[in-house]
Write a protein that holds these residues in place. Structure first.
Motif, short mmCIF file in Angstrom:
data_model
loop_
_atom_site.label_atom_id
_atom_site.label_comp_id
_atom_site.label_asym_id
_atom_site.label_seq_id
_atom_site.Cartn_x
_atom_site.Cartn_y
_atom_site.Cartn_z
N LEU A 138 -0.08 -9.52 -60.11
CA LEU A 138 -0.48 -10.92 -60.02
C LEU A 138 -1.91 -11.07 -59.51
CD1 LEU A 138 2.77 -12.45 -58.47
CD2 LEU A 138 2.02 -12.61 -60.85
N ASP A 139 -2.55 -9.95 -59.18
CA ASP A 139 -3.89 -9.98 -58.58
C ASP A 139 -3.86 -10.71 -57.24
OD1 ASP A 139 -6.53 -9.25 -58.47
OD2 ASP A 139 -7.26 -11.02 -59.53
N ALA A 140 -2.74 -10.60 -56.55
CA ALA A 140 -2.56 -11.24 -55.25
C ALA A 140 -2.72 -10.20 -54.14
CB ALA A 140 -1.20 -11.90 -55.16
N ASP A 141 -2.92 -10.67 -52.94
CA ASP A 141 -3.10 -9.81 -51.77
C ASP A 141 -1.87 -9.94 -50.88
OD1 ASP A 141 -4.13 -8.17 -49.84
OD2 ASP A 141 -5.35 -9.74 -48.90
N LEU A 142 -1.17 -8.83 -50.67
CA LEU A 142 0.03 -8.82 -49.83
C LEU A 142 -0.24 -7.95 -48.62
CD1 LEU A 142 3.68 -8.78 -50.94
CD2 LEU A 142 2.98 -7.14 -49.21
N ARG A 143 -0.11 -8.55 -47.42
CA ARG A 143 -0.41 -7.84 -46.18
C ARG A 143 0.80 -7.87 -45.26
NH1 ARG A 143 -4.72 -11.28 -46.84
NH2 ARG A 143 -4.06 -12.57 -45.06
N LEU A 144 1.03 -6.72 -44.62
CA LEU A 144 2.14 -6.58 -43.67
C LEU A 144 1.56 -6.56 -42.25
CD1 LEU A 144 4.21 -3.75 -45.41
CD2 LEU A 144 4.30 -6.22 -45.81
N ALA A 145 2.26 -7.23 -41.34
CA ALA A 145 1.82 -7.25 -39.95
C ALA A 145 3.02 -7.59 -39.08
CB ALA A 145 0.69 -8.26 -39.74
N ASN A 146 2.82 -7.50 -37.78
CA ASN A 146 3.81 -7.93 -36.81
C ASN A 146 3.28 -9.14 -36.07
OD1 ASN A 146 5.80 -5.96 -37.32
ND2 ASN A 146 4.76 -4.47 -36.03
N ALA A 147 4.12 -10.16 -35.92
CA ALA A 147 3.71 -11.37 -35.23
C ALA A 147 3.45 -11.06 -33.75
CB ALA A 147 4.78 -12.45 -35.37
N PRO A 148 2.50 -11.76 -33.13
CA PRO A 148 2.18 -11.49 -31.71
C PRO A 148 3.38 -11.65 -30.79
CG PRO A 148 0.48 -12.86 -32.72
CD PRO A 148 1.60 -12.77 -33.71
N ASP A 149 4.27 -12.61 -31.09
CA ASP A 149 5.42 -12.84 -30.24
C ASP A 149 6.69 -12.18 -30.78
OD1 ASP A 149 5.39 -14.48 -32.43
OD2 ASP A 149 6.23 -16.23 -31.39
N GLY A 150 6.53 -11.20 -31.68
CA GLY A 150 7.67 -10.45 -32.19
C GLY A 150 8.07 -10.86 -33.59
N GLY A 151 8.59 -9.90 -34.35
CA GLY A 151 9.03 -10.17 -35.70
C GLY A 151 8.04 -9.69 -36.74
N ALA A 152 8.54 -9.45 -37.95
CA ALA A 152 7.71 -9.00 -39.06
C ALA A 152 7.08 -10.20 -39.75
CB ALA A 152 8.54 -8.18 -40.04
N LEU A 153 5.82 -10.04 -40.16
CA LEU A 153 5.08 -11.11 -40.83
C LEU A 153 4.44 -10.56 -42.09
CD1 LEU A 153 3.82 -13.97 -40.92
CD2 LEU A 153 1.95 -13.08 -39.52
N VAL A 154 4.77 -11.17 -43.23
CA VAL A 154 4.20 -10.77 -44.51
C VAL A 154 3.40 -11.95 -45.06
CG1 VAL A 154 4.64 -9.87 -46.82
CG2 VAL A 154 6.18 -9.28 -44.94
N THR A 155 2.16 -11.70 -45.42
CA THR A 155 1.27 -12.75 -45.94
C THR A 155 0.94 -12.44 -47.39
OG1 THR A 155 0.30 -13.07 -43.75
CG2 THR A 155 -0.90 -13.96 -45.64
N LEU A 156 1.21 -13.41 -48.26
CA LEU A 156 0.91 -13.28 -49.70
C LEU A 156 -0.12 -14.33 -50.06
CD1 LEU A 156 1.63 -12.04 -52.53
CD2 LEU A 156 3.27 -13.92 -52.76
N GLU A 157 -1.29 -13.85 -50.53
CA GLU A 157 -2.35 -14.77 -50.94
C GLU A 157 -2.55 -14.68 -52.44
OE1 GLU A 157 -5.97 -14.39 -48.83
OE2 GLU A 157 -5.09 -14.73 -46.85
N LEU A 158 -2.30 -15.78 -53.14
CA LEU A 158 -2.47 -15.81 -54.58
C LEU A 158 -3.92 -16.11 -54.92
CD1 LEU A 158 0.72 -17.85 -55.56
CD2 LEU A 158 0.38 -15.38 -55.72
N PRO A 159 -4.43 -15.60 -56.02
CA PRO A 159 -5.83 -15.85 -56.38
C PRO A 159 -6.00 -17.23 -56.99
CG PRO A 159 -4.79 -14.50 -58.05
CD PRO A 159 -3.76 -14.69 -56.97
N ASP A 160 -7.22 -17.78 -56.85
CA ASP A 160 -7.51 -19.07 -57.49
C ASP A 160 -7.47 -18.93 -59.00
OD1 ASP A 160 -7.79 -20.48 -55.16
OD2 ASP A 160 -9.90 -19.96 -54.94
N ARG A 161 -8.03 -17.81 -59.49
CA ARG A 161 -8.06 -17.57 -60.94
C ARG A 161 -7.57 -16.16 -61.19
NH1 ARG A 161 -13.91 -20.02 -62.88
NH2 ARG A 161 -13.55 -22.18 -62.21
N PRO A 162 -6.31 -15.97 -61.54
CA PRO A 162 -5.80 -14.62 -61.77
C PRO A 162 -6.44 -13.99 -62.98
CG PRO A 162 -4.19 -16.26 -62.47
CD PRO A 162 -5.29 -17.00 -61.80
#
Length: 407
Positions: A383-407
């Motif tokens: 999808l030409d998107a950016d998927l990033r894995l991280a841990n939230a500062p106060d606990g828990g898993a956090l996944v961020t998916l950023e879609l492109p403006d123009r794929p």
């Protein structure tokens, strides 16, 4: 604070400049010393020839000629001591009035001496110093320019090689490091580029072979698994039958996931984008998880492949449900989607190296085959998107998916 430049170009330029200065200074000192020695030797020779003429004329006429003096009181003590016993000698004297070249000879118990200015030769030495200084400065400038040119060329080739190697590492199968930097000049950089290309080709061939084996195994398993599913449905209702159907279902999903991973590994998958309301789409997908809380802070139209996006979101929600802890929060902000759980979070190895197939998460987050996040990451790349894995500062898993403006 860095005391020295880190760039290879400037390091090479600095080394060439320093070497040029050292060579120029050494040669200048050598030339100056030799010239000074020759100047003094020539002055001594001329003065010795003149004192010999004075001594000869004094023996014939009894007069001191050529400006010579008889028993002069200004003769340096060193020179007077050197001519005792009927000898001749020369001496260079420097005092407040300037530099003088002396010649003396003892005859009939008297000392004939001749004194000549050495200033002309000192001025010649000064002029030589000026020439050597200008020459050394010129060598420094030319050496620095040469170092910058050579360093820039080498640095540019290395940067091109590094850029091409990064493209190869990112999966670009068309890029060749050797073709990027060129084959001229044929130096160590060219050999390094060829070695990197050979290594990339070997790794690519091995990866293709592994992908082919994975796909073949999955295809071979598909038929017997389908038969198992059919046979399990024919079992009479009972607790053992339910367990069989459950395990067969897990096996079937695993085979389907492996086939999907094999297809994504070929890099031949292409997205089929359409316009959709991202917030509404995420709400519909998240409705499969009753523990998911969806919050839309910025609604925006997205142009993406809904089937692949649904696959990504579904895998992220399933991963949060299986390995995290409720509540599962889904936030949509423009073209950014965040999925967060309140479990133990991702292990450090996963954050450091990224998703990997058949590598389970930490024991705190439960087991698994490691295919969910692998598929989500691969579909995000399609999808030409950016998927990033991280841990939230106060606990828990956090996944961020950023879609492109123009794929």
């Amino acid at each position: 604070m860095r005391l020295f430049p880190q760039s290879l170009r400037w390091r090479l330029s600095a080394v060439i400049a320093v070497v040029s200065v050292l060579v120029a200074v050494a040669l200048s000192l050598l030339v100056r010393t030799e010239f000074s020695r020759m100047q003094l030797a020539d002055a001594r020779r001329v003065q010795d020839e003149r004192i010999q003429l004075v001594v000869r004329d004094y023996g014939l006429s009894g007069d001191a000629t050529l400006g010579a003096e008889l028993d002069s009181t200004s003769i340096p003590a060193e020179l007077r001591a050197a001519v005792k016993g009927g000898k001749r000698a020369t001496y260079l004297e420097r005092d407040a009035t300037g530099a003088w070249i002396w010649a003396a000879a003892e005859t009939n118990g008297k000392v004939l001496s001749l004194k000549t200015s050495y200033a002309d030769r000192d001025r010649a030495l000064d002029r030589l110093d000026e020439v050597l200084t200008i020459g050394s400065a010129g060598v420094l400038v030319l050496g620095s320019l040469l170092g910058i040119v050579l360093g820039s060329r080498l640095s540019r080739r290395l940067r091109k090689a590094a850029s091409a190697a990064r493209k190869v590492a990112e999966g670009d199968q068309e890029t060749r490091v050797g073709a990027t930097i060129g084959t001229r000049p044929r130096d160590e950089t060219t050999e390094l580029a060829q070695a990197v290309d050979a290594m990339a080709a070997a790794l690519r061939a091995r990866l293709i072979a592994e992908q082919r084996v994975t796909a073949d195994i999955a295809h071979e398993l598909r038929t017997p698994v389908t038969g198992l599913v059919t046979a399990a449905e024919l079992l009479p209702p009972s607790r053992p039958a339910e367990l069989v159907r459950d395990r067969v279902g897990v096996l079937r999903r695993l085979v389907e996931d492996i086939l999907e991973v094999a297809r994504l590994d070929t890099a031949a998958e292409r997205a089929d984008p359409v316009e959709l309301e991202l917030g509404e789409f995420v709400r519909r997908v998240a409705s499969m998880n009753p523990d998911a809380e969806v919050r839309v802070t910025g609604e925006q139209q997205a142009r993406t492949d809904p089937r692949r996006l649904e696959r990504v979101l579904t895998n992220l929600l399933i991963n949060a449900e299986r390995h995290g802890a409720p509540p599962v929060e889904v936030e949509v902000d423009g073209l950014t989607v965040r999925v967060r759980d309140h479990g133990p979070g991702f292990p450090d190895e996963l954050l450091r190296e990224g998703p990997s197939r058949f590598r389970t998460a930490s024991s705190d987050r439960g087991g698994g085959h490691g295919l969910g996040l692998t598929i989500a990451s691969a579909q995000a790349r399609v999808l030409d998107a950016d998927l990033r894995l991280a841990n939230a500062p106060d606990g828990g898993a956090l996944v961020t998916l950023e879609l492109p403006d123009r794929p």
